[in-house]
Motif scaffolding. Structure first.
Motif, PDB file in Angstrom:
ATOM      1  N   PRO A 135       0.831  -1.207   0.000  1.00 46.24           N
ATOM      2  CA  PRO A 135       0.000   0.000   0.000  1.00 46.24           C
ATOM      3  C   PRO A 135       0.861   1.252   0.000  1.00 46.24           C
ATOM      4  N   ARG A 136       0.218   2.392  -0.124  1.00 48.12           N
ATOM      5  CA  ARG A 136       0.952   3.649  -0.081  1.00 48.12           C
ATOM      6  C   ARG A 136       1.317   3.983   1.365  1.00 48.12           C
ATOM      7  N   ARG A 137       2.407   4.713   1.514  1.00 56.87           N
ATOM      8  CA  ARG A 137       2.779   5.205   2.834  1.00 56.87           C
ATOM      9  C   ARG A 137       1.696   6.153   3.346  1.00 56.87           C
ATOM     10  N   ILE A 138       1.530   6.217   4.648  1.00 54.18           N
ATOM     11  CA  ILE A 138       0.528   7.070   5.277  1.00 54.18           C
ATOM     12  C   ILE A 138       1.216   8.261   5.941  1.00 54.18           C
ATOM     13  N   LEU A 139       0.665   9.446   5.736  1.00 54.44           N
ATOM     14  CA  LEU A 139       1.126  10.647   6.430  1.00 54.44           C
ATOM     15  C   LEU A 139      -0.046  11.218   7.220  1.00 54.44           C
ATOM     16  N   VAL A 140       0.149  11.421   8.525  1.00 53.11           N
ATOM     17  CA  VAL A 140      -0.874  12.010   9.384  1.00 53.11           C
ATOM     18  C   VAL A 140      -0.378  13.354   9.877  1.00 53.11           C
ATOM     19  N   ILE A 141      -1.115  14.411   9.568  1.00 52.48           N
ATOM     20  CA  ILE A 141      -0.762  15.765   9.984  1.00 52.48           C
ATOM     21  C   ILE A 141      -1.720  16.200  11.084  1.00 52.48           C
ATOM     22  N   LEU A 142      -1.173  16.538  12.246  1.00 54.06           N
ATOM     23  CA  LEU A 142      -1.971  17.054  13.358  1.00 54.06           C
ATOM     24  C   LEU A 142      -1.525  18.483  13.629  1.00 54.06           C
ATOM     25  N   ASP A 143      -2.360  19.447  13.259  1.00 52.11           N
ATOM     26  CA  ASP A 143      -2.020  20.850  13.452  1.00 52.11           C
ATOM     27  C   ASP A 143      -2.572  21.342  14.786  1.00 52.11           C
ATOM     28  N   THR A 183       3.826   7.925   9.037  1.00 47.46           N
ATOM     29  CA  THR A 183       4.608   9.023   9.596  1.00 47.46           C
ATOM     30  C   THR A 183       3.670  10.111  10.103  1.00 47.46           C
ATOM     31  N   PHE A 184       3.968  10.640  11.294  1.00 47.37           N
ATOM     32  CA  PHE A 184       3.223  11.766  11.839  1.00 47.37           C
ATOM     33  C   PHE A 184       3.976  13.065  11.582  1.00 47.37           C
ATOM     34  N   VAL A 185       3.215  14.135  11.334  1.00 46.29           N
ATOM     35  CA  VAL A 185       3.752  15.492  11.369  1.00 46.29           C
ATOM     36  C   VAL A 185       2.930  16.252  12.400  1.00 46.29           C
ATOM     37  N   PHE A 186       3.572  16.655  13.474  1.00 44.05           N
ATOM     38  CA  PHE A 186       2.912  17.374  14.556  1.00 44.05           C
ATOM     39  C   PHE A 186       3.271  18.853  14.470  1.00 44.05           C
ATOM     40  N   SER A 187       2.293  19.707  14.714  1.00 43.36           N
ATOM     41  CA  SER A 187       2.543  21.142  14.702  1.00 43.36           C
ATOM     42  C   SER A 187       1.977  21.771  15.964  1.00 43.36           C
ATOM     43  N   SER A 188       2.744  22.697  16.553  1.00 38.23           N
ATOM     44  CA  SER A 188       2.281  23.357  17.775  1.00 38.23           C
ATOM     45  C   SER A 188       2.955  24.713  17.934  1.00 38.23           C
ATOM     46  N   GLN A 189       2.198  25.675  18.470  1.00 44.07           N
ATOM     47  CA  GLN A 189       2.805  26.965  18.804  1.00 44.07           C
ATOM     48  C   GLN A 189       3.443  26.923  20.185  1.00 44.07           C
ATOM     49  N   LEU A 192       7.932  21.905  22.837  1.00 46.09           N
ATOM     50  CA  LEU A 192       7.688  20.468  22.771  1.00 46.09           C
ATOM     51  C   LEU A 192       7.121  19.917  24.071  1.00 46.09           C
ATOM     52  N   ASP A 193       7.630  20.370  25.217  1.00 47.41           N
ATOM     53  CA  ASP A 193       7.178  19.810  26.486  1.00 47.41           C
ATOM     54  C   ASP A 193       5.791  20.298  26.894  1.00 47.41           C
ATOM     55  N   GLN A 194       5.200  21.247  26.143  1.00 45.03           N
ATOM     56  CA  GLN A 194       3.861  21.741  26.430  1.00 45.03           C
ATOM     57  C   GLN A 194       2.897  21.510  25.278  1.00 45.03           C
ATOM     58  N   SER A 195       3.341  20.779  24.275  1.00 46.69           N
ATOM     59  CA  SER A 195       2.581  20.665  23.037  1.00 46.69           C
ATOM     60  C   SER A 195       1.593  19.512  23.018  1.00 46.69           C
ATOM     61  N   GLY A 196       1.657  18.636  24.033  1.00 50.54           N
ATOM     62  CA  GLY A 196       0.798  17.466  24.030  1.00 50.54           C
ATOM     63  C   GLY A 196       1.452  16.247  23.424  1.00 50.54           C
ATOM     64  N   ILE A 197       2.679  16.414  22.910  1.00 48.54           N
ATOM     65  CA  ILE A 197       3.419  15.295  22.349  1.00 48.54           C
ATOM     66  C   ILE A 197       4.254  14.685  23.470  1.00 48.54           C
ATOM     67  N   SER A 198       3.864  13.517  23.922  1.00 54.11           N
ATOM     68  CA  SER A 198       4.548  12.888  25.047  1.00 54.11           C
ATOM     69  C   SER A 198       5.979  12.536  24.671  1.00 54.11           C
ATOM     70  N   TYR A 199       6.939  13.086  25.395  1.00 53.38           N
ATOM     71  CA  TYR A 199       8.340  12.864  25.048  1.00 53.38           C
ATOM     72  C   TYR A 199       8.721  11.394  25.198  1.00 53.38           C
ATOM     73  N   ASP A 200       8.183  10.718  26.210  1.00 53.44           N
ATOM     74  CA  ASP A 200       8.552   9.315  26.403  1.00 53.44           C
ATOM     75  C   ASP A 200       8.060   8.443  25.258  1.00 53.44           C
TER      76      ASP A 200
END
Length: 252
Positions: A135-143, A183-189, A192-200
């Motif tokens: 199948p095709r690769r998947i890209l998920v963008i979370l803005d 693959t994920f692409v995450f975006s945040s203003q 990183l430690d306050q963006s909701g993206i869990s570092y662990d």
């Protein structure tokens, strides 16, 4: 961005047809050398920057190119109903504009990831592109990941449950991301430690592009009308996964 089209044309001339070998230009470094993000080797991408720094411009350009070769899923809770708003692009496999919609989108993506993992096991291969019919690769963008994933004092009542569902989907998806070709692409203003993206879960698996704020350019360089009439440069610092040094990037 013309640099995206230039990159795709170069890839075509070189007959690069396998999705895992394709990359996407984030911009240029010194001497106009393209800075490339490669989903197969550079993990996920975390894009941070204050309002006006160019996050949406870059995400939309990346999505417009990605839909040509990948299944693209986008969640942008701040996008309006107009095609010109947010990261909404033609050809996307799905688009979510609410927290609940984001959870439902990620649950559907997780179902496909599980299907791919099961098929890989059935065919005895170690990656999705080794399948008989890959199948095709998947890209998920979370803005704006904080708005989509974090329950805080700014969240409307009832947002907590779908946000928790989204986080649990992401946790499971990233454990088999390379096997399933996602693959994920995450975006945040937020940082990183306050963006909701869990570092662990994700911090060690992300390449990072930190964009500089446009308002700071106006403050330091655009005080007179002659310079304010010129578009500000969109610049940032890119650190690819596993890299020991960062690269200064101009995205426009």
């Amino acid at each position: 961005m013309s640099i995206f089209r230039q990159l795709r044309a170069t890839a075509s001339r070189q007959d690069i047809s396998v999705p895992r070998e394709l990359g996407f230009a984030l911009g240029t470094e010194q001497y106009e050398v393209p800075v490339i993000f490669r989903p197969a080797t550079d993990g996920h991408l975390c894009l941070t920057g204050r309002p006006g720094s160019g996050k949406t411009v870059l995400l939309r350009a990346l999505a417009e190119e990605a839909v040509q070769v990948m299944d693209v899923h986008i969640a942008d809770a701040w996008a309006g109903h107009s095609q010109a708003d947010g990261v909404r692009v033609d050809g996307a496999a799905s688009f979510a504009s609410t927290v609940e919609g984001c959870a439902e989108m990620l649950e559907a993506v997780l179902a496909e990831v599980r299907r791919r993992v099961k098929q890989c096991a059935l065919e005895g291969v170690s990656a999705f592109d080794d399948l008989a019919y890959p199948p095709r690769r998947i890209l998920v963008i979370l803005d704006d990941t904080r708005h989509l994933l974090v329950e805080d004092e700014y969240s409307p009542a009832g947002d907590g449950r779908p946000k928790a569902r989204s986080v649990e989907c992401i946790r499971e998806i990233v454990t088999c991301a390379r096997l399933a070709g996602i693959t994920f692409v995450f975006s945040s203003q937020w940082a990183l430690d306050q963006s909701g993206i869990s570092y662990d879960v994700l911090g060690a698996l992300c390449s990072r592009l930190e964009l500089e704020s446009t308002p700071s350019w106006y403050y330091t360089l655009g005080m007179d009308d002659s310079t304010r009439s010129q578009p500000p440069p969109r610049t940032g610092i890119y650190t690819s996964l596993g890299a020991f040094a960062s690269t200064a990037v101009e995205i426009e």
